[in-house]
Design an enzyme around this catalytic site. Structure first.
Site, short mmCIF file in Angstrom:
data_model
loop_
_atom_site.label_atom_id
_atom_site.label_comp_id
_atom_site.label_asym_id
_atom_site.label_seq_id
_atom_site.Cartn_x
_atom_site.Cartn_y
_atom_site.Cartn_z
CG HIS A 66 47.33 36.85 26.23
ND1 HIS A 66 46.35 37.78 26.52
CD2 HIS A 66 47.78 36.40 27.43
CE1 HIS A 66 46.22 37.89 27.84
NE2 HIS A 66 47.07 37.06 28.41
CG MET A 68 44.68 34.48 29.20
SD MET A 68 43.42 35.54 28.50
CE MET A 68 43.82 35.40 26.78
C1 DX5 Z 1 41.04 39.36 27.47
C2 DX5 Z 1 42.00 39.25 26.32
C3 DX5 Z 1 42.10 40.48 25.50
C4 DX5 Z 1 40.81 40.92 24.89
C5 DX5 Z 1 40.85 42.43 24.91
O1 DX5 Z 1 41.25 38.36 28.37
O2 DX5 Z 1 43.30 38.94 26.78
O3 DX5 Z 1 43.12 40.37 24.51
O4 DX5 Z 1 40.59 40.48 23.58
O5 DX5 Z 1 39.64 42.92 24.46
P1 DX5 Z 1 39.23 44.42 24.68
O6 DX5 Z 1 40.25 45.28 23.97
O7 DX5 Z 1 37.88 44.49 24.07
O8 DX5 Z 1 39.20 44.69 26.15
ZN ZN Z 2 44.98 39.09 25.26
#
Ligand code: DX5
Ligand code: ZN
Length: 216
Positions: A66, A68
């Site tokens: 993922h 970002m």
């Molecule tokens: C946040 C990430 C998530 C994060 C989710 O920006 O994309 O993948 O690790 O963590 P939880 O499940 O703790 O909300």
């Molecule tokens: Zn994520």
């Protein structure tokens, strides 16, 4: 098909990464979710290629990457070489999203698009047929352990309708604030893949929590 579970390594103990990945290997998890943050697209910095290359050698689960980051096009081939099975970019970070999706597919990886909580599903109308996965952010991206945003249920149902209307087989992934308390409702709202960071790695028995998320 039953839903998939993708533990997010962001909430793991980074001093014990090998052990954490072994735990995921032995669990019922389907994918390993890996969050790449650049400190520009989101107000946090996570990890990069050297860590991914080590994970690639250790994980037995497909690497769900993922991104970002701004201008993800610069690094698509490198993420594929570092083991990505699926590469997801943010709608909000791509000026030429169609080109980016094609570039991901050309590497042989599956291609995903992520939407921030404020970004409407309908913006995907012209591209939904091209993507393997849509990742709905159910928190503002950047950190684990945040509170789930309830409008995600409605977005997921709307996205499912869009996918069916296009005769597409795009999968829906939800990321952020997923817990044992909302997992079933998310699956009922059309979600195919549950990402869970804190719910898994913050629990006393992560393997059991993965099992419960899988059989919710
Ligand atoms: C946040 C990430 C998530 C994060 C989710 O920006 O994309 O993948 O690790 O963590 P939880 O499940 O703790 O909300
Ligand atoms: Zn994520």
């Amino acid at each position: 098909m039953s839903h998939l579970v993708a533990p997010s390594l962001l909430s793991a103990n980074f001093l014990q990464l090998g052990k954490e990945i072994e735990m995921v290997n032995r669990s019922e998890a389907d994918w390993l979710h890996l969050d790449i943050m650049d400190g520009l697209f989101v107000p946090n910095i996570s990890f990069g290629f050297s860590i991914l290359n080590r994970i690639k050698k250790t994980t037995e689960k497909p690497m769900d990457v993922h991104l970002m980051i701004v201008n993800p096009d610069r690094y698509i081939e490198q993420f594929r070489e570092s083991g990505a099975f699926i590469i997801t970019v943010h709608y909000e970070a791509c000026t030429h999203l169609h080109r980016t999706i094609q570039a991901i597919k050309q590497t042989g990886a599956k291609a995903g698009i992520s939407l921030n909580p404020h970004t409407p599903v309908m913006l995907l109308q012209e591209i939904i047929g091209e993507v393997d996965l849509v990742l709905l952010m159910s928190v503002n991206p950047g950190f684990g352990g945040q509170e789930f945003i309830e409008q995600t249920y409605r977005k997921s149902r709307e996205l499912k309708t869009l996918i069916l209307d296009h005769g597409s087989d795009t999968q829906i992934e939800v990321d952020g604030g997923v817990t044992l308390g909302n997992a079933r409702s998310l699956v009922d709202a059309g979600v195919d893949i549950l990402v869970a960071g804190n719910a898994v790695f913050g629990s006393p028995d992560p393997t059991a929590t993965i099992h419960q998320l899988k059989h919710c």
